[in-house]
Design an enzyme around this catalytic site. Sequence first.
Site, mmCIF file in Angstrom:
data_model
loop_
_atom_site.group_PDB
_atom_site.id
_atom_site.type_symbol
_atom_site.label_atom_id
_atom_site.label_comp_id
_atom_site.label_asym_id
_atom_site.label_seq_id
_atom_site.Cartn_x
_atom_site.Cartn_y
_atom_site.Cartn_z
ATOM 1 N N LYS A 156 0.963 -1.145 0.060
ATOM 2 C CA LYS A 156 -0.113 -0.186 0.044
ATOM 3 C C LYS A 156 0.772 1.062 0.057
ATOM 4 O O LYS A 156 1.746 1.189 0.676
ATOM 5 C CB LYS A 156 -0.756 0.059 1.045
ATOM 6 C CG LYS A 156 -1.781 1.214 1.333
ATOM 7 C CD LYS A 156 -2.856 1.148 2.726
ATOM 8 C CE LYS A 156 -3.611 2.256 2.776
ATOM 9 N NZ LYS A 156 -4.258 2.339 4.177
ATOM 10 N N SER A 178 -9.125 1.865 3.064
ATOM 11 C CA SER A 178 -8.505 2.675 2.164
ATOM 12 C C SER A 178 -7.309 1.847 1.374
ATOM 13 O O SER A 178 -7.030 2.454 0.219
ATOM 14 C CB SER A 178 -7.721 3.595 2.954
ATOM 15 O OG SER A 178 -6.658 3.128 3.958
ATOM 16 N N SER A 184 -9.345 -0.757 7.349
ATOM 17 C CA SER A 184 -9.168 -0.469 6.069
ATOM 18 C C SER A 184 -8.503 -1.717 5.292
ATOM 19 O O SER A 184 -7.934 -1.658 4.036
ATOM 20 C CB SER A 184 -8.006 0.654 5.981
ATOM 21 O OG SER A 184 -8.718 1.932 6.071
#
Length: 537
Positions: free
Chosen positions: A114, A189, A213
């Site tokens: 990420k 996210s 997330s």
Amino acid sequence: MDPAPHTDPASHVDPASRTDAASHTAPDSLVDLVALAAALGDRTASAEQSVEAALQACHTEGRRLNAVVAPPHVPATQTERVAEHARTAAREVDSRRAGGTPRSRLDGVPFVIKDVIDLAGVTTTMGSTVRPEEPAGASAEVVLRFEEMGLVPVAKTTCHEHSYGILGEESAHGRGVNPLRPGFLTGGSSYGSAIAVAAGIVPVAIGTDTAGSVRVPAACAGITGFKPSLGRVPKGGVAPLSTTLDTVGFFTRTPAEMQLLWQEWTAHAETSRTEAQQVEGSNTLDSPTVRPRADAPHGIEPYTEAARTEAPLALGLLTTEAADCGEEWMARRAEPALAKLPGVALTPVDPAPFAFDRMPDIFARIRGYETYRIHRAALDAGRRDFQPQILRNLEGDARITDEAHAAAFEELDALRTAALAPLSGFDALVLPTLGTEPVEWADADQHVRNQLRLYTQLINLLGWPAISVPVDLLGGGSPVVSGGSGASGAGMRGVPEVRGAPEARGGEFPASVQLVMAPGRDTELVDLAVRLTSSGE
């Protein structure tokens, strides 16, 4: 400078690919972590083959689904450098394996990261134009540990701006494409990491989880997402959202693959205990102990092989009437699959100790207060080119006082104490992962935003480990990673066809549940998920 546009992936993704995600194919052994580890171990597959396939998939499916960070969001020289580093690392892996000295069973496995997590030589964009100008000088601790185990980073993944969103809709990267049903929200996210695993681009991905997330996008993509106990995975080199609640987590397709990853992670941590020594004597929420203490409260003892299949299990079912996915959802979508499992007893849990009416406000005061202070310098310098919703959030966060923040911690202490009591009668609790079903982007309003994270943010506040598991996997089912009318998943590289596609359910997405235990019981929790998703044969 004007705020970055609320972009759609079609702006830099071939529109035709939105219903045809796969032009590149590879054997299933290259996307199933257990199979790939075995193939690398007996040298029927090479690390060069595995890494090259992943790099090609990042360039094709990864860009078409907007799962990976690519130019113009980072310079082409950086993505080229990552690829060359990966190819060099793969050759080194094959040399080690030929010499009989692999670093771990995962030596040579490709993974993605990420883009709030530092990778040396690459700009950490955080899905934002408000970001560092220079590339990271060193990789984050979690990335270094993966590389020490021999895993090979092949790309950074797209994400909601500064991790500050559960839908995944606001990012300088643009939205990702849901591999189960394009046009529907991906969750956030860490949406790029979830998409990359669900699409078969890589078998493993790293994300972060502050309000859900990792688990929310995993559920939206039909894969497995694991949030370890608070403090269990190091956060050095990870851009923060909340210094109190941030957790680094992982994605795989199935619990069996997560078990392999976690076994190798903990085995490596056993030989690298610097962090454990630094926090020696800390409370159980922050302890990175590799295996839970034998006297850890409210948890089950480590499973033996016999216990995995024979010992009865008492599972508590936790729902709240405040959620769209409440008791009726659990009875209709999850209980039938759970009830069929041998030796499993299901009992509803009183939601009162979990304070669903007050819990979101406790969370908001802690997270908001800390997030504003992380970004205050940029705001004070006049930066307003955050995504529109993020800017509004930060402006609201500025109003949270020191007193409100301190009071939230007092309330959190009481919540953590009260929530432990119901665990004493159960091996684990089972909750819906999502508080509401995924919807189309046009319908993703504030109600959906609040509902999606309702169950997951509770577990972040408590600091407990949680693993999100697709209900279709219970009892030995197949991964659900494609399908739906116009879905991009059919034919993805090495990924099985969906069993129970959304249109076969009257439009409903495949359901996912969270399994949770008390802090420090991470290994037992992952083992439990494997037990519940094994065929028993």
